[in-house]
Design a protein around this motif. Structure first.
Motif: not given
Length: 684
Positions: A623-651
């Protein structure tokens, strides 16, 4: 500086200098320091004050814990008869001290007084930070579970049980390691028909090292698994399977038989539970976990089994059919399953694990992994120097904006004297030290057991090896990226055991992303990236036999929970294993299979009545990874730095300073759902 390297705890452990002869003298000195600290801190002239207790007691006990941790680590990765003897000689002393520390009534009274003072202040005026409040609550709970409220004979027996459990668990672990190391089969080249060339080169080199002809086959995974997957010689597969499935059992050498140890360990746990006022050990184990009761856990496992069963039955029917029609095997046996599965996968998806492995060269995998971590979590990883215990061990540092965040040792290769499997362990935790005001940065061990490269060739990793590496790095990041300064709840400390696999399983998902996999691969001979067509076949095969694999994990988990929840279950462990298999398995192993005799996770590794945590945490991680899938873009794929920051800070950064559910909700904004897990495993 002291001549005993174990007493030098100011910096990193002096692994290259530690000798078995250092262990007992170091423990003498460090235990004496900790004993003196305990006596002082429980005296009437020390006030019930959190900072005072931390300065007087936590500083010397953390020093003791770090030195003993270094000895325990060497015992797991560089075992020798001398080190083992020194380790075993000191286990009872350490266990006795920590048991007494965790049950000390006067110390417990001081923590209770701090609790009363803090609660009396009212929520707005409380002196303790939320993280420290959480650490205090955990400590109070730990005292109760540690027997602090027991009296007289009950308290004495509780202490005896802790010592007995520690010794028996260590013996269990040694038997598994010794049984694994003791087996060797020297095969001719003809016997290894079908086995990949790189594996044959490694087994040939191993035989030469022993001064023998042919190929040395062992029960270590880099040797055992390729034989089971690829060897056309059915008799060889059967011999290897029997040796592996009967390790440390009554079907092997009697001095390595774990049968009685298992019964004794479980009986001791049940006795401990009764002393603490619980019906069974499962209930004790669940007190500090997310799950509320063993009934809730068994209901969760049985529900998942029911969902997975149709897929598992389909997997098994396909395997039997393929074995009969394509492999001329009308009686599919346990030692055929990996072989036929590999053939079926090759036929269905037109690729083999061996073909994929040529692209996952170790240097490129590490470079790609580090690059991913750097991008998602805003850090840099670079080589560092530290004393190590083996020439193949490497050391790295993690920085953010030029400031040290954490460091880690990487010990990747299988070898004799090293425990099988893969794991992360802590060397030291993050801590705003009360003795010098400095912030101690965290350090981790990351241990794998894949095959070393032969000659000048780099190590080649299977995709499973890569996934395992990512998994252990997830644990490592949880430990190293924390921003919590209270050592009891920093990083992995204080995290509920059934949530501790969230960050590790989360990382595994990236191994199935094309943008990521490209950067992990360079062919061993040509340097080319993994072709897209081959990757697409891998993805198509991702959930190959996922139904069977899910039921296998549930089988382990249900056996573990029932063993620790049902009265008298230790009296006939084999009968319980058989009953669980009849309930959930679609592929029942032969009667001689003794998997439980080497089930170190629950008998020697902290997962007792907790193995379900892998499946429980998978719900969270998917379910946590699904947040990255939901924010994926054709350019960056799932490597969304903003979602990464939120995951890093929250968990990752919050660690154990809040409950795992609070951390999860801070990231996702809601409670977890099982939907993502079922979708990821092709069982939606």
């Amino acid at each position: 500086m002291s001549t005993n390297p174990l007493l030098d705890t100011a910096g990193l452990p002096l692994f290259d200098q530690i000798q078995p002869a250092h262990v007992s003298p170091a423990m003498d000195a460090l235990l004496a320091e900790s004993e003196a600290a305990l006596a002082k801190v429980t005296s009437p002239d020390v006030a019930a004050n959190y900072d005072a207790l931390s300065l007087l007691l936590d500083v010397p006990t953390e020093r003791l814990g770090r030195a003993w941790g270094a000895v325990g680590h060497l015992n797991a990765v560089a075992d020798t008869p001398e080190l083992r003897a020194a380790f075993n000689e000191n286990i009872p002393r350490l266990t006795e001290f920590y048991t007494r520390l965790g049950a000390d009534e006067q110390l417990y009274a001081k923590y209770k007084a701090i609790d009363v003072q803090d609660r009396a202040e009212g929520v707005q005026q409380r002196k303790l930070t939320p993280a420290r409040r959480r650490a205090l609550d955990n400590a109070l709970r730990g005292f109760v579970l540690g027997g602090a409220e027991l009296q007289g004979e009950a308290k004495q027996r509780f202490a005896e049980i802790q010592e007995l459990q520690a010794a028996k668990s260590q013996a269990f672990s040694e038997h598994v390691m010794d049984a694994t190391d003791a087996f060797a089969h020297f095969a001719s080249t003809g016997e290894l028909d079908g086995v990949p060339d790189d594996v044959k080169a490694a087994t040939r080199a191993a035989a030469e090292t022993d001064g023998k002809e042919g190929h040395k086959l062992t029960l270590h995974m880099p040797s055992y698994l390729p034989v089971m997957q690829y060897a056309t010689n059915r008799a060889l597969r059967e011999a290897m399977y029997r040796a592996y499935a009967t390790r440390a059992s009554e079907l092997g050498a009697s001095e390595r038989d774990n049968t009685v140890l298992m019964q004794e360990i479980v009986a001791l746990r049940q006795e401990e539970a009764r002393l603490l006022g619980y019906a069974n050990f499962a209930d004790v184990s669940l007190v500090p976990k997310m799950a509320q009761s063993h009934q809730q856990v068994t209901d969760f496992l049985r529900d998942l089994a029911q969902r997975a069963r149709p897929y598992a039955e389909k997997d098994m029917a396909e395997l039997r059919d393929f074995a009969r029609t394509e492999c001329d095997l009308t009686d599919l046996q346990a030692w055929d399953v990996a072989f036929v599965s590999e053939k079926l996968k090759e036929a269905r998806y037109a690729f083999s694990d061996q073909e994929v492995k040529q692209y996952f060269t170790e240097p490129t995998v590490l470079q790609g992994l580090f690059g991913l971590i750097e991008k998602l979590f805003d850090v840099t990883i670079s080589p560092d120097t530290a004393p190590v215990w083996h020439a193949s061990v490497r050391f790295f540092r993690i920085e953010r904006a030029g400031k040290l965040v954490g460091q880690f040792y990487l010990d990747p290769y299988a070898r004799a004297g090293k425990r099988p499997g893969a794991w992360m362990d802590d060397v030291r935790g993050r801590w705003a030290r009360p003795d010098n005001g400095q912030t101690q940065t965290p350090v981790a061990h990351l241990v794998c057991n894949y095959a070393k490269g032969v000659g000048d060739k780099p190590a080649l990793l299977t995709h499973d090896d890569v996934t395992t590496l990512f998994h252990e790095f997830g644990h490592g990041l949880h430990h190293m990226l924390t921003q919590v300064d209270d050592i009891g709840v920093a990083g992995i400390s204080g995290v509920e055991w059934d949530a501790v696999e969230l960050p590790s399983q989360f990382m595994e998902n990236f191994c199935w992303e094309w943008d990521v996999v490209q950067k992990l691969t360079s062919h061993v001979d040509t340097g080319a990236h993994l072709p897209r067509a081959l990757f697409d076949k891998m993805v198509a095969a991702k959930n190959f036999q996922s139904g069977m694999q899910t039921l296998r994990q549930i089988e382990f988990s249900l056996f573990d929970m029932r063993l620790h929840a049902e009265p008298g279950a230790e009296g006939n462990i084999q009968a319980l294993v058989d009953a669980v298999r009849q309930e959930v398995a679609v592929n029942i192993p032969p009667a001689f299979n003794r998997f439980q005799h080497s089930f170190s996770h629950i008998f020697a590794g902290g997962y007792a009545a907790g193995y379900y945590s892998y499946k429980w945490a998978e719900v969270l991680s998917a379910d946590a990874y699904a947040a990255f899938e939901e924010a994926a873009t054709p350019q960056a794929g799932v490597l969304n730095a903003e979602v990464g920051r939120r995951y890093r800070e929250a968990i990752l950064e919050a660690g154990g300073s809040r409950s795992a559910m609070e951390n999860f909700k801070a990231f996702r904004g809601r409670e977890p759902s099982i939907d993502a897990l079922l979708r990821h495993q092709g069982m939606a």
